[in-house]
Design a protein around this motif. Structure first.
Motif, mmCIF file in Angstrom:
data_model
loop_
_atom_site.group_PDB
_atom_site.id
_atom_site.type_symbol
_atom_site.label_atom_id
_atom_site.label_comp_id
_atom_site.label_asym_id
_atom_site.label_seq_id
_atom_site.Cartn_x
_atom_site.Cartn_y
_atom_site.Cartn_z
ATOM 1 N N ARG A 192 0.870 -1.180 0.000
ATOM 2 C CA ARG A 192 0.000 0.000 0.000
ATOM 3 C C ARG A 192 0.906 1.229 0.000
ATOM 4 N NH1 ARG A 192 -5.093 0.009 -1.143
ATOM 5 N NH2 ARG A 192 -5.537 1.572 0.461
ATOM 6 N N ILE A 193 1.328 1.618 -1.205
ATOM 7 C CA ILE A 193 2.337 2.666 -1.346
ATOM 8 C C ILE A 193 1.672 3.992 -1.690
ATOM 9 C CG2 ILE A 193 4.441 3.374 -2.546
ATOM 10 C CD1 ILE A 193 4.899 0.395 -3.208
ATOM 11 N N ALA A 194 1.828 4.962 -0.819
ATOM 12 C CA ALA A 194 1.275 6.300 -1.047
ATOM 13 C C ALA A 194 2.283 7.134 -1.839
ATOM 14 C CB ALA A 194 0.955 6.972 0.282
ATOM 15 N N PHE A 195 1.763 8.047 -2.648
ATOM 16 C CA PHE A 195 2.612 8.976 -3.395
ATOM 17 C C PHE A 195 2.281 10.389 -2.956
ATOM 18 C CE2 PHE A 195 3.501 11.856 -6.937
ATOM 19 C CZ PHE A 195 4.823 11.507 -7.234
ATOM 20 N N LEU A 196 3.288 11.123 -2.522
ATOM 21 C CA LEU A 196 3.101 12.507 -2.102
ATOM 22 C C LEU A 196 3.734 13.431 -3.138
ATOM 23 C CD1 LEU A 196 3.863 12.346 1.740
ATOM 24 C CD2 LEU A 196 1.753 11.790 0.505
ATOM 25 N N GLY A 197 2.898 14.219 -3.807
ATOM 26 C CA GLY A 197 3.363 15.124 -4.848
ATOM 27 C C GLY A 197 2.280 15.269 -5.903
ATOM 28 N N HIS A 198 2.220 16.415 -6.545
ATOM 29 C CA HIS A 198 1.246 16.607 -7.620
ATOM 30 C C HIS A 198 1.494 15.592 -8.729
ATOM 31 C CE1 HIS A 198 -0.743 20.431 -6.460
ATOM 32 N NE2 HIS A 198 0.376 20.627 -5.790
ATOM 33 N N ALA A 199 0.434 15.136 -9.360
ATOM 34 C CA ALA A 199 0.563 14.109 -10.397
ATOM 35 C C ALA A 199 -0.232 14.506 -11.631
ATOM 36 C CB ALA A 199 0.094 12.753 -9.858
ATOM 37 N N ASP A 200 -0.169 15.788 -12.012
ATOM 38 C CA ASP A 200 -0.913 16.246 -13.184
ATOM 39 C C ASP A 200 -0.015 17.085 -14.071
ATOM 40 O OD1 ASP A 200 -0.689 18.729 -11.916
ATOM 41 O OD2 ASP A 200 -2.699 18.626 -11.046
ATOM 42 N N GLU A 201 -0.602 17.711 -15.103
ATOM 43 C CA GLU A 201 0.184 18.453 -16.092
ATOM 44 C C GLU A 201 0.846 19.706 -15.519
ATOM 45 O OE1 GLU A 201 -4.009 20.119 -16.236
ATOM 46 O OE2 GLU A 201 -3.047 18.151 -16.019
ATOM 47 N N HIS A 202 0.423 20.151 -14.338
ATOM 48 C CA HIS A 202 1.042 21.330 -13.729
ATOM 49 C C HIS A 202 2.461 21.025 -13.240
ATOM 50 C CE1 HIS A 202 -2.629 23.826 -13.716
ATOM 51 N NE2 HIS A 202 -3.248 22.674 -13.560
ATOM 52 N N ALA A 230 -1.460 12.175 -2.725
ATOM 53 C CA ALA A 230 -1.769 13.459 -2.089
ATOM 54 C C ALA A 230 -0.889 14.542 -2.694
ATOM 55 C CB ALA A 230 -1.547 13.380 -0.576
ATOM 56 N N ASP A 231 -1.503 15.653 -3.097
ATOM 57 C CA ASP A 231 -0.754 16.748 -3.722
ATOM 58 C C ASP A 231 0.223 17.376 -2.735
ATOM 59 O OD1 ASP A 231 -2.164 16.352 -6.036
ATOM 60 O OD2 ASP A 231 -3.500 18.067 -5.779
ATOM 61 N N ALA A 232 1.389 17.752 -3.268
ATOM 62 C CA ALA A 232 2.379 18.468 -2.453
ATOM 63 C C ALA A 232 3.399 19.111 -3.380
ATOM 64 C CB ALA A 232 3.088 17.512 -1.493
ATOM 65 N N ILE A 233 3.777 20.354 -3.087
ATOM 66 C CA ILE A 233 4.872 20.993 -3.804
ATOM 67 C C ILE A 233 6.177 20.669 -3.067
ATOM 68 C CG2 ILE A 233 3.430 22.856 -4.722
ATOM 69 C CD1 ILE A 233 4.570 24.676 -2.525
ATOM 70 N N THR A 234 7.300 21.128 -3.587
ATOM 71 C CA THR A 234 8.598 20.736 -3.034
ATOM 72 C C THR A 234 8.965 21.575 -1.820
ATOM 73 O OG1 THR A 234 9.312 20.037 -5.212
ATOM 74 C CG2 THR A 234 11.019 20.309 -3.593
ATOM 75 N N THR A 235 8.291 21.320 -0.696
ATOM 76 C CA THR A 235 8.669 21.929 0.574
ATOM 77 C C THR A 235 8.434 20.919 1.677
ATOM 78 O OG1 THR A 235 6.467 22.820 1.103
ATOM 79 C CG2 THR A 235 7.937 24.227 -0.215
ATOM 80 N N GLU A 236 9.151 21.079 2.793
ATOM 81 C CA GLU A 236 8.923 20.214 3.950
ATOM 82 C C GLU A 236 7.507 20.392 4.480
ATOM 83 O OE1 GLU A 236 11.834 19.976 7.074
ATOM 84 O OE2 GLU A 236 13.425 20.622 5.720
ATOM 85 N N LYS A 237 7.029 21.628 4.509
ATOM 86 C CA LYS A 237 5.685 21.880 5.023
ATOM 87 C C LYS A 237 4.640 21.157 4.196
ATOM 88 C CE LYS A 237 2.403 25.532 6.264
ATOM 89 N NZ LYS A 237 1.261 24.811 5.672
#
Length: 345
Positions: A192-202, A230-237
Motif C-alpha cells: 500500500r504505497i502512497a505517493f506525495l506530490g502533484h501528479a498532473d500536467e502542472h 496526495a498533492d504536495a509541492i517541493t517543501t517540507e511543510k
C-alpha cells in the motif's frame, strides 16, 4: 603553411605547430566536441607550451558573442530566505565547472516568475544564451518558454523531457526512476504505497515519477489506489501537511514514495508526530538525494539525480544551439540510494 611563429603566440602559431587550421584551434580551445579528443589534446599541449591564452575580447568581436551564458534560478518556497531549491543549488557546481572547461563566463541571476526576464535577457545581449532551473507550475511557465522560442533566444532548461516540451530540455528519466523506487518498495514487502506530490500536467516531473510507481504496482499485480496520492509541492511543510492528511483520512498505507526529498522529510516528521515508526510501519523513499537526505533519522532512501551529468549536458546543449548545431532532448538515469528509511520488512 610556412608561417614563422611570431614573438607573441597566436592561434595561427598553434595551428602551424599542430598541422591544423586556425578555426580548428579556436574550436578546440573552447572545448568544441566536433574536434577529436586526440587533436584537442595536442592543441592544448602546444598552447600550454607557448603560454598562449585566449583573447576573449577579440574573439567576441569576431564572433559577435559575449562568451557568457546566463543561469537563471526561479524562486521556490523555502523555509529560509534563499528561495532556491537545494537540489538546484547542488547543480550550480557542475554547471560552473562545465563552463570553466569551455572557457565560458557564467552570469547567475535569481528571477521571480512574474518578472519580464524573458524580454530583459533577449534585449540586453548580456549573454549568448540561457540555462533555466526551476519553474513551479509548468502550465504558467510554458507561456514564457514559447515566447523565448518566438524571439529566437537560445536556451536549455532542466525539467521534464517530453515530445511537446518547449525548448531543448535535459532531465532525469522520471518514469523509469519512479518505477525503480516502486519496485524497491514492493520487493521490501510493501503493498500500500502512497505517493506525495502533484501528479498532473502542472508538475510533469512529479507526474512522471507517479506514473512510474503505478507501472511498478501494475506489474506486481497491485491495484493503484487514487486515495493514496496526495498533492504536495517541493517543501517540507507541504510534505508534512500531505502526510498528516493521509493519516487523518484513515487510509491504509505501509510506504510513502515522495516526489522530492523535502516532501519526504516533512512526511517523516508527520509520521513521527503520529507515532508511526519508520521503516518498521511505514517505509519512505524520496527523490533528489539532497545533502539533508542522509542526515534524517533514519537516513532517507532516495533516487539520486545525476547532478554532474546534468551540468555538463545543459552547457553542451546550450552551446550546440548557439553554434547552430542540433542536440535532441536528453534523459539521464536516476540511481536508487538505499538507506534506513526503507529497510525490508
Amino acid at each position: 603553411m610556412g608561417r614563422t611563429p611570431s614573438g607573441r603566440p597566436t592561434s595561427f602559431d598553434i595551428a602551424y605547430r599542430a598541422g591544423v587550421s586556425q578555426p580548428t584551434v579556436s574550436r578546440a580551445l573552447r572545448g568544441d566536441k566536433s574536434v577529436s579528443a586526440q587533436t584537442r589534446a595536442r592543441i592544448e599541449a602546444i598552447a600550454a607550451e607557448l603560454n598562449y591564452t585566449v583573447d576573449k575580447n577579440a574573439s567576441s568581436l569576431r564572433s559577435q558573442r559575449s562568451n557568457t551564458i546566463a543561469l537563471l534560478f526561479f524562486e521556490d518556497p523555502t523555509p529560509d530566505e534563499s528561495m532556491i531549491n537545494p537540489f538546484f543549488l547542488a547543480m550550480l557546481g557542475s554547471i560552473t565547472r562545465a563552463c570553466a572547461d569551455r572557457g565560458l563566463d557564467l552570469l547567475i541571476s535569481f528571477q521571480k516568475m512574474e518578472d519580464d526576464w524573458h524580454v530583459r535577457y533577449q534585449d540586453s545581449h548580456r549573454a549568448d544564451g540561457l540555462i533555466l532551473l526551476g519553474y513551479g507550475d509548468y502550465t504558467l511557465y510554458r507561456k514564457r518558454l514559447d515566447q523565448l522560442e518566438r524571439q529566437g533566444t537560445h536556451f536549455a532548461r532542466w525539467g521534464s523531457v517530453s515530445s511537446d516540451a518547449s525548448g531543448v530540455t535535459v532531465g532525469t528519466d522520471n518514469h523509469a526512476a519512479g518505477r525503480l523506487a516502486g519496485e524497491h518498495l514492493i520487493a521490501a514487502g510493501r503493498r500500500r504505497i502512497a505517493f506525495l506530490g502533484h501528479a498532473d500536467e502542472h508538475y510533469p516531473e512529479f507526474r512522471g515519477r507517479y506514473l512510474g510507481l503505478c507501472e511498478a504496482l501494475d506489474k506486481a499485480g497491485i491495484a493503484t489506489d487514487s486515495a493514496l496520492q496526495a498533492d504536495a509541492i517541493t517543501t517540507e511543510k507541504a510534505g508534512h501537511d500531505a502526510a498528516r492528511s493521509l493519516i487523518s483520512s484513515g487510509a491504509d498505507f505501509d510506504a510513502i514514495f515522495a516526489a522530492s526529498d523535502l516532501i519526504a522529510i516533512g512526511a517523516m516528521r508527520a509520521l513521527a508526530e503520529a507515532g508511526r515508526s519508520v521503516p518498521s510501519e511505514i517505509a519512505v523513499v524520496g527523490f533528489d538525494d539532497i545533502p539533508a537526505a542522509s542526515l534524517t533519522t533514519p537516513p532517507l532512501s532516495t533516487v539520486m539525480q545525476d547532478i554532474g551529468g546534468a551540468g555538463r549536458a545543459l552547457v553542451e546543449t546550450l552551446l550546440a544551439q548557439i553554434e547552430g548545431r542540433d542536440l535532441p532532448p536528453r534523459k539521464l538515469p536516476g540511481r536508487l540510494i538505499l538507506r534506513g528509511s526503507s529497510a525490508s520488512v
